[in-house]
Each structure stands twice: as C-alpha cells, then as structure tokens.
Enzyme design. Structure first.
Site, short mmCIF file in Angstrom:
data_model
loop_
_atom_site.label_atom_id
_atom_site.label_comp_id
_atom_site.label_asym_id
_atom_site.label_seq_id
_atom_site.Cartn_x
_atom_site.Cartn_y
_atom_site.Cartn_z
N ASP A 68 0.87 -1.18 0.00
CA ASP A 68 0.00 0.00 0.00
C ASP A 68 0.91 1.23 0.00
OD1 ASP A 68 -2.49 1.51 0.42
OD2 ASP A 68 -1.68 1.91 2.41
N GLU A 152 -2.31 -1.65 -5.68
CA GLU A 152 -3.56 -1.01 -6.06
C GLU A 152 -3.25 -0.05 -7.21
OE1 GLU A 152 -7.08 0.43 -3.07
OE2 GLU A 152 -5.15 1.37 -2.87
N ASP A 234 -2.66 1.45 7.49
CA ASP A 234 -1.91 1.11 6.28
C ASP A 234 -1.59 -0.37 6.17
OD1 ASP A 234 -2.03 3.78 5.62
OD2 ASP A 234 -0.11 4.25 6.57
#
Ligand SMILES: [Zn+2]
Length: 283
Positions: A68, A152, A234
């Site tokens: 992330d 992502e 996170d």
C-alpha cells in the site's frame, strides 16, 4: 562500442569518449542520445541478448506481498513492515524551495537568473537521482523476496490535479515504483497483480470483512467493532490489497497458467466493492 578504449562511434559524429555503465553482448538494435537540462549527455542502447524471459513462477498466499503506498510512509507491506520516505528527500525538497525562490527574485533575462536556473536544475537532478536509487533498491528487494506482488492501481486523473511539490514528487515516485515493479517482475519470472482503485481497502477489516464506513482519513488506527481486532490503517490496507488480488485470481483464473493459490477467506458479497484484476505477465 569499444569497451577497452571507452569510446562509442556514432554516425556523423565519429568517436566519442564514453563512460560505460556496463559491458554487454548481443545484437544492437538502436541507440538514443539524450541531454539533461544540466548538460549531461547519455546514450541508451537497446540490445537483443537472445535470452528468453523466464516463465512466471507459481505463487501462494505465503509468497505474495501486498503493498500500500501512501503519504505518511512511502509504502506499507502486508508483512507489517513500513518503508519510510527517505529523509534526504525532505532536505532536498527544502533546498528546491529556496532555489526556486532565488530564481523568481532575479531579473528576467539576466545572467544571474540563468545561473540560478542552473543551480535549480542541478538540485532537481539530484532529487531525481536519489529518488531513483531508493526506488530501484526497494523494488529489487521486494521482487527478489516474493513470487507475486499485489498493488492497487493509481488514480491517475486525481494525481494530475495537485500542484503541491511534495505531493507531486510522491505521485511521480509511485508511478515510477510501479513501472520498476512491472519490468523487474517480468525479468525475474515474478507476477505483478493489480487491483482497481477502490476506497474500502483501508475500511475493511482484513480479519473478518467488516466494512467500517465512518473511517476518517485522519484515523491512523482503528478497532474492528465486529471482531475486536486492532488495526494499523496502512498495514490493514496492504493485507486487503493482497487478499483482493489473490481472491480475484481464484475467481477469474488465467488460461494456460497453473496456479497454486491457496484459498483466501472470502469476504461477504455485500461488503465487496467493485474491483478489477490486471495481472501483468511476461509476453
Ligand atoms: Zn473485524
């Protein structure tokens, strides 16, 4: 190329003294000559070495890493590790601000302005070099340590709208980082899994699947009301990115590829949001 005499011969220009980055063999395809704003000249040469790209290795839940990216830390890994933004980047940012102000104070068209612009360009180049070094090291490390990496997709339209310097450098770093992950995965026979940009990767409990709708951006930690797990925002997001990517692999599957993906706890359907998987593979 003459590696012994450190010379490169270019059409019309003749022989030029060169510092070679490495010695290579193979069939030369073409060369691109470029110059930076600080007056450094580069030649990049495309060579076909005849070696085939390795087939992607099978991956499991244990050999996949979720990443992330964020503003607080450069990246958070699903293993719980946090990769800080390198501190020297912050120092350089301050330096850039000072130099930028010096340029705008100098009279337009003056010699002093020219000099100030040159100093600013040198600083920009230094930041870029430091950033690239950091990104190459990090991407090489995570690609070596894992068989598959889940990230992502970045929201590109949102990225172009901001004008803040620190933010724009972060944005540029993330896309450069993902590009490096992509080609390093291909080169070393690893798989890069991309999931679509969707908010709840940080709002869903990675343990039980509970969707915490009211999670604010400022909440760095939260406790799941359903199962009581204490989450770091996170780390939880990184675990979810990995989970979603693997889940997508189970649902869709890739034709012709044998996967040994272990079952991942599936989330209740109502809680899952729109997502897409775009696995990047050699060829
Ligand atoms: Zn929970």
């Amino acid at each position: 190329m003459d590696f012994e005499r450190n010379r490169i011969k270019l059409p019309k220009l003749g022989e030029i003294k060169t510092v070679f980055h490495r010695v290579f063999a193979g069939k030369m395809k073409y060369a691109t000559v470029s110059v930076t704003s600080t007056g450094k000249w580069f030649v990049s040469i495309l060579v076909d070495d005849g070696a085939a790209t390795p087939e992607p290795a099978p991956f499991t839940l244990d050999t996949t890493l979720g990443i992330d990216v964020g503003l607080t830390d450069f990246a958070t890994l699903s293993t719980g590790e946090k990769i800080e933004n390198p501190r020297y980047l912050n120092n350089s940012l301050q330096c850039l601000n000072v130099l930028q102000r010096q340029v705008s104070r100098k009279k337009k068209g003056s010699k002093n302005r020219q000099k100030a612009i040159q100093r600013l360009a040198l600083c920009h180049e230094k930041v870029a070099n430091q950033r690239n070094d950091f990104l190459h090291n990090l991407s090489f490390r995570v690609v070596s340590e894992n068989q598959a990496i889940a990230v992502e997709s970045l929201n590109v339209t949102g990225m172009q709208k901001n004008h803040c310097l620190a933010r724009s450098i972060s944005d540029a770093s993330w896309s450069a980082f993902f590009t490096m992950l992509e080609y390093k995965c291909q080169r070393y026979g690893k798989t890069l899994l991309k999931i679509g940009q969707f908010d709840p990767s940080s709002k869903i409990c990675s343990k039980c699947g509970y969707l915490k709708q009211d999670l604010a951006l400022a909440d760095r930690e939260w406790v799941c009301p359903d199962c009581g797990t204490h989450h770091d925002r996170d780390i939880n997001a990184a675990i979810n990115i990995k989970k979603f990517a693997l889940q997508e692999q189970n649902l869709v599957g890739i034709a012709g590829a044998e996967r040994t993906v272990e079952p991942v706890d599936s989330l209740p359907m109502g809680r899952r949001m729109k997502q897409e998987a775009a696995p990047f593979r050699a060829g």
